[in-house]
Structures are given as structure tokens and as C-alpha cells.
Scaffold this motif. Structure first.
Motif, PDB file in Angstrom:
ATOM      1  N   TRP A  41      11.606 -12.313 -20.312  1.00 51.19           N
ATOM      2  CA  TRP A  41      13.035 -12.061 -20.412  1.00 51.19           C
ATOM      3  C   TRP A  41      13.741 -13.041 -21.342  1.00 51.19           C
ATOM      4  O   TRP A  41      14.883 -12.802 -21.725  1.00 51.19           O
ATOM      5  N   VAL A  46      19.397  -9.631 -18.855  1.00 51.22           N
ATOM      6  CA  VAL A  46      18.695  -8.787 -17.887  1.00 51.22           C
ATOM      7  C   VAL A  46      19.638  -8.487 -16.728  1.00 51.22           C
ATOM      8  O   VAL A  46      20.294  -9.393 -16.208  1.00 51.22           O
ATOM      9  N   GLN A  65      20.101   3.685 -15.459  1.00 52.13           N
ATOM     10  CA  GLN A  65      19.371   4.282 -16.583  1.00 52.13           C
ATOM     11  C   GLN A  65      20.281   4.426 -17.803  1.00 52.13           C
ATOM     12  O   GLN A  65      19.858   4.144 -18.930  1.00 52.13           O
ATOM     13  N   TYR A  68      20.661   1.067 -19.426  1.00 53.64           N
ATOM     14  CA  TYR A  68      19.417   0.760 -20.130  1.00 53.64           C
ATOM     15  C   TYR A  68      19.336   1.551 -21.435  1.00 53.64           C
ATOM     16  O   TYR A  68      19.028   1.003 -22.504  1.00 53.64           O
ATOM     17  N   ASP A  69      19.641   2.845 -21.379  1.00 56.02           N
ATOM     18  CA  ASP A  69      19.602   3.685 -22.577  1.00 56.02           C
ATOM     19  C   ASP A  69      20.605   3.217 -23.629  1.00 56.02           C
ATOM     20  O   ASP A  69      20.318   3.224 -24.824  1.00 56.02           O
ATOM     21  N   ARG A  72      19.334  -0.915 -24.551  1.00 57.24           N
ATOM     22  CA  ARG A  72      17.964  -1.424 -24.674  1.00 57.24           C
ATOM     23  C   ARG A  72      17.572  -1.704 -26.112  1.00 57.24           C
ATOM     24  O   ARG A  72      16.851  -2.668 -26.369  1.00 57.24           O
ATOM     25  N   LEU A  77      17.501  -5.683 -20.867  1.00 53.06           N
ATOM     26  CA  LEU A  77      16.490  -5.241 -19.924  1.00 53.06           C
ATOM     27  C   LEU A  77      17.201  -4.920 -18.610  1.00 53.06           C
ATOM     28  O   LEU A  77      18.120  -5.636 -18.212  1.00 53.06           O
ATOM     29  N   VAL A  78      16.792  -3.856 -17.966  1.00 54.10           N
ATOM     30  CA  VAL A  78      17.304  -3.495 -16.639  1.00 54.10           C
ATOM     31  C   VAL A  78      16.092  -3.372 -15.727  1.00 54.10           C
ATOM     32  O   VAL A  78      15.129  -2.683 -16.063  1.00 54.10           O
ATOM     33  N   LEU A 108      13.260   3.090 -16.770  1.00 57.45           N
ATOM     34  CA  LEU A 108      13.479   1.641 -16.770  1.00 57.45           C
ATOM     35  C   LEU A 108      12.423   0.982 -15.889  1.00 57.45           C
ATOM     36  O   LEU A 108      11.846   1.614 -15.020  1.00 57.45           O
TER      37      LEU A 108
END
Length: 176
Positions: A41, A46, A65, A68-69, A72, A77-78, A108
Motif C-alpha cells: 500500500w 487505501v 466498487q 474503486y472504479d 483506481r 486501493l479499496v 475490488l
């Protein structure tokens, strides 16, 4: 003398087995097999969320999600940490993985079912308790870790992952 020995032994036994100096010292078992190492990380923000499949907040998987999308490609980071500490998780990792794939199309990273509270808490959560005073009080509590491994903020279950409160902090971290 015996009393002093008992006190010393009590202190030694109470010393945390997770005495880790930085965020880089934790690893989780991945729901997909293998490990998720917090050393990876470093340099990235995160968001870690303790999750459960049978909770009223479970629709927040969509927000995790989406977050994250959205970020990212810029380094966010998730991590979802399924936990049964509040008796709302499915019986095993295979069921959790299938539930999340079918209902939320998650890609994720996720851990195995992991304790987040009490004596059995994962070392990451024990570290949060000791250093930040943070203990999840329900499912979908979130912790934002900065690129340098410091805790930036914590959020309760009611804070949606896509809320401006979280996104503003993430965008600021990604702009550094």
C-alpha cells in the motif's frame, strides 16, 4: 517479590503481539487465496471497510466498487474485510465471494472472513484500536489510510463510500 513477578508476567502477557511500527507490517488472507500485504500500500491511499453480506448497509458494496472504479487508475486501493463480528456474515468465504460477485459484481480486493473487534481482532484492527482509538462499532465502518501509511480519517457505517466527505479526502491525497 512474588507480587512483582506476577505484575511483570501480566504486563508481558498483555503486550500486543502485533507491535508493528508502521502500516507496512500487516497481511490479510485474500478471499481469492494468497495474501494482501499492507507493505504494497505504500505510496497509495487505501480505504479499508469491514463488511458483511446480511447487513442493512450491504448495498454500500456498490459505493465501494464505484469508488474503486473511479480512482483506481490514479492509485486508490479499496479493501473489503468481511467480518462476522456482528453476526451478519455468510457461513464461509465461498458463499461471501459468490454473494458479492452475483449481487454487486465486485472486483475490488477482499479478505477472508476476519475478526475486527475484541481479543481476536486482526492485527490491523488491533493496531487501529491502540494507535487511533478506532474500533468498528458496526459493519461498513471505513478507515482511510494515506500514502505514507498514516490514518487520515475514519467513517461510520452511515457514511456512504461515494460521499463528498470521503471523495474530497481521497482526491486531495491523490493530488499530492
Amino acid at each position: 517479590m512474588l507480587r512483582a513477578v506476577i505484575v511483570i508476567l501480566s504486563l508481558a502477557l498483555a503486550a500486543p503481539a502485533y507491535a508493528i511500527e508502521s502500516i507496512g507490517g500487516f497481511s490479510f488472507r485474500s478471499i481469492d487465496g494468497g495474501t494482501i500485504d499492507s507493505a504494497d500500500w505504500q505510496g497509495s491511499p487505501v480505504l479499508v471497510a469491514n463488511t458483511a453480506s446480511l447487513c442493512a448497509y450491504t448495498p454500500q458494496y456498490d459505493g465501494l466498487q464505484a469508488l474503486y472504479d473511479t480512482y483506481r487508475a490514479r492509485g486508490l486501493l479499496v479493501l473489503a474485510v468481511p467480518s462476522d463480528d456482528f453476526a451478519q456474515e455468510l457461513g464461509d468465504e465461498a458463499a461471501v465471494k459468490e454473494f458479492c460477485a452475483v449481487n454487486f459484481d465486485l472486483d475490488l480486493p477482499m479478505t477472508e472472513i476476519t475478526p475486527v473487534r475484541g481479543r481476536e481482532a486482526h492485527p490491523f484492527y488491533a493496531w487501529l484500536r491502540e494507535t487511533e482509538g478506532f474500533v468498528p462499532n458496526w459493519n461498513f465502518n471505513k478507515v482511510l489510510i494515506g500514502p505514507d501509511g498514516t490514518v487520515i480519517d475514519t467513517y461510520g457505517s452511515g457514511v456512504d463510500p461515494m460521499s463528498p466527505r470521503i471523495r474530497t479526502r481521497i482526491e486531495a491525497l491523490l493530488s499530492q
